[in-house]
Design an enzyme around this catalytic site. Structure first.
Site, mmCIF file in Angstrom:
data_model
loop_
_atom_site.group_PDB
_atom_site.id
_atom_site.type_symbol
_atom_site.label_atom_id
_atom_site.label_comp_id
_atom_site.label_asym_id
_atom_site.label_seq_id
_atom_site.Cartn_x
_atom_site.Cartn_y
_atom_site.Cartn_z
ATOM 1 N N HIS A 162 -6.877 0.091 -0.380
ATOM 2 C CA HIS A 162 -6.919 0.626 0.995
ATOM 3 C C HIS A 162 -6.106 -0.240 1.955
ATOM 4 C CE1 HIS A 162 -10.422 2.989 -0.497
ATOM 5 N NE2 HIS A 162 -10.681 1.863 -1.134
ATOM 6 N N LYS A 198 16.592 -8.779 15.559
ATOM 7 C CA LYS A 198 16.161 -7.932 14.452
ATOM 8 C C LYS A 198 16.968 -8.119 13.172
ATOM 9 C CE LYS A 198 14.066 -4.524 14.519
ATOM 10 N NZ LYS A 198 13.098 -3.495 14.785
#
Ligand code: ARG
Length: 476
Positions: A172, A299
């Site tokens: 999960h 970035k």
């Protein structure tokens, strides 16, 4: 006989229509329809296989004495010239000639005269195109397989190097139990191993020669289908002429392989994207697999995995396109099948590129071991180990689950991992806990304890990597 029913000759309109089938036509095909029905702009990609198939067919016709040896040799020489011409980019493709088959046949006739027109004896474009696509796809499979093997080799070698690198294992996407990075990589390899066997299955099933099925029912000439099958390295001729010209299940099967592979690569991509993020920082991807942002100077984006993840959609689309193309077709050949090529070609190209990108990128991954280790330490990843420990002390699993649950709740409140608690703190939850508990609460102890076939213990991972490499070595 009315004027319009006269057979085509130089002064009827039919003479202006297609030379391969213009005979029964009274007017030339509409200019738009000509473009709409033509496939040459994309099926010219099959030219090598088309010529290969034609040469085998001509040899067989000579063997069956339908052609003389001299005619055969003229045809083969002509076709060989045409192939060289296409290779050299000197061939002029014609849309009015519709497809790759008729373009090559027309060029042959232009080159060697009337004998060129004899090549099509005992065959149809229907068995010809089925043969071409099978030969082409087989060639592509034989090029894709080694790239997949290269990717797997890189992945397994990285796994062997990372056999004892500890990271959190997730269910999960919540921290579950510690695993080793090598174990995670070998899980990926298992997916690819099955993909490889699916690819080889597809090759095996497609490798039957449709040649000789002619239009749909076979032909009246004394053909030898075994001869052409062998000449083209097929395992055998297909059994049924109707089936041979109509089904494209082999292309669908390839796309099913491709979709499954892309789904796997996409899952891996998703993890690579997560792991390179500032929030995880589990791995470092070298700059050459990333790009920057035109506006945000800080970035570094994991473009390669993102694109692979994105391209999965188009390959899945091709699978659905081919299934839908086939689903309502009556036997035997229908023009619908001309639509099989573009999806198949694009699936092959996309899969080849994505595999190549992955094969280059995976060995370049650098793990950030301390960060992975720290992440596994947070999140109570050894809680199951504590529960198993209590079971070994005689407590029933459900009760030990409860005890550990309470210890975790305490840890959350105190902001402490289980391994950071004192013995006294742990003993509030069960008097059975003694000093030896710290052996199982460490991450190293936790992974080492899962020491069985398929488990995450470093020793098992090393052994599994060895077996995986040995399996690769058995591929030819
Ligand atoms: N271009 C056609 C295809 O790709 C070749 C076969 C055409 N056969 C025919 N009878 N029209 O399927």
């Amino acid at each position: 006989m009315s004027n319009s029913e006269k057979p085509a000759n130089s002064d009827t309109p039919a003479a202006k229509t297609n030379q391969a089938w213009g005979g029964r036509f009274n007017e030339p095909v509409d200019a738009f329809v000509e473009r709409f029905t033509a496939s040459v702009n994309f099926d010219k990609r099959l030219y090598r296989q088309d010529i290969q198939g034609s040469i085998a067919h001509a040899r067989m016709l000579a063997e069956a004495q339908v052609l003389t040896a001299q005619e055969r040799d003229q045809i083969i020489a002509g076709l060989t010239d045409i192939e060289a011409q296409i290779d050299a980019g000197q061939f002029v493709w014609s849309v009015p000639l519709e497809d790759v088959h008729m373009n090559i046949e027309a060029a042959l006739t232009q080159k060697i005269g009337i004998v060129g027109k004899k090549l099509h004896t005992g065959r149809s474009r229907n068995d010809q195109v089925a043969t071409d696509i099978k030969l082409w796809l087989r060639d592509q499979i034989d090029q894709i397989a080694p790239i997949l093997t290269r990717l797997q080799r890189g992945m397994i070698e990285l796994a062997a190097k990372e056999a004892s690198t500890i990271m959190p294992g997730f269910t999960h996407l919540q921290t579950a139990q510690p695993v080793t990075f090598g174990h995670h990589l070998l899980a990926w390899n298992e997916m690819l191993e099955r993909d490889y066997s699916r690819l080889q299955d597809c090759r095996k099933r497609l490798n039957q020669s449709p040649l000789g099925a002619a239009a749909l029912a076979g032909t009246t000439y004394p053909i030898n289908r075994q001869f052409t099958a062998e000449a083209l390295f097929f395992d055998r001729p297909t059994e049924n002429s109707l089936d041979s010209v109509s089904d494209r299940d082999f292309a669908i099967e390839f796309c099913a392989f491709a979709s499954m592979l892309m789904t796997h690569l996409s899952r891996m991509s998703e993890e690579l994207v997560l792991w390179t993020s500032a929030q995880f920082q589990f791995i470092h991807l070298p700059d050459r697999f990333c790009t920057g942002s035109s506006i945000m100077p800080q970035k570094k984006n994991p473009d390669v995995p993102e694109l692979v993840r994105g391209k999965t959609g188009r390959v899945n689309g091709h699978l659905v396109a081919l299934l839908t193309l086939m689903k309502s077709q009556p036997l035997a050949y229908n023009k619908d099948n001309q639509e099989d090529k573009e999806p198949l070609f694009d699936a092959v190209d996309t899969v080849s590129d994505c595999l190549r990108a992955f094969a280059d990128m995976i060995p370049a991954i650098e793990s950030r071991k301390e960060i992975m280790f720290e992440a596994a330490r947070r999140g109570f990843s050894t809680a199951t180990d504590l529960a198993d420990y209590l079971v070994r002390k005689g407590i029933a699993f459900r009760d030990s689950h409860e005890i550990v649950g309470k210890s975790v709740a305490y840890g959350i409140a105190q902001n402490k991992d289980l391994s950071e608690m004192t013995l006294e703190e742990l003993q509030q939850f069960s008097p059975e806990i003694t000093a030896d508990v710290f052996n199982v609460l460490t991450l190293e102890g936790s992974v080492a304890a899962r020491n069985h076939l398929g488990g995450t213990a470093p020793a098992q991972v090393s052994a599994a990597a060895g077996r995986a490499l040995a399996r690769l070595a058995e591929r030819n």
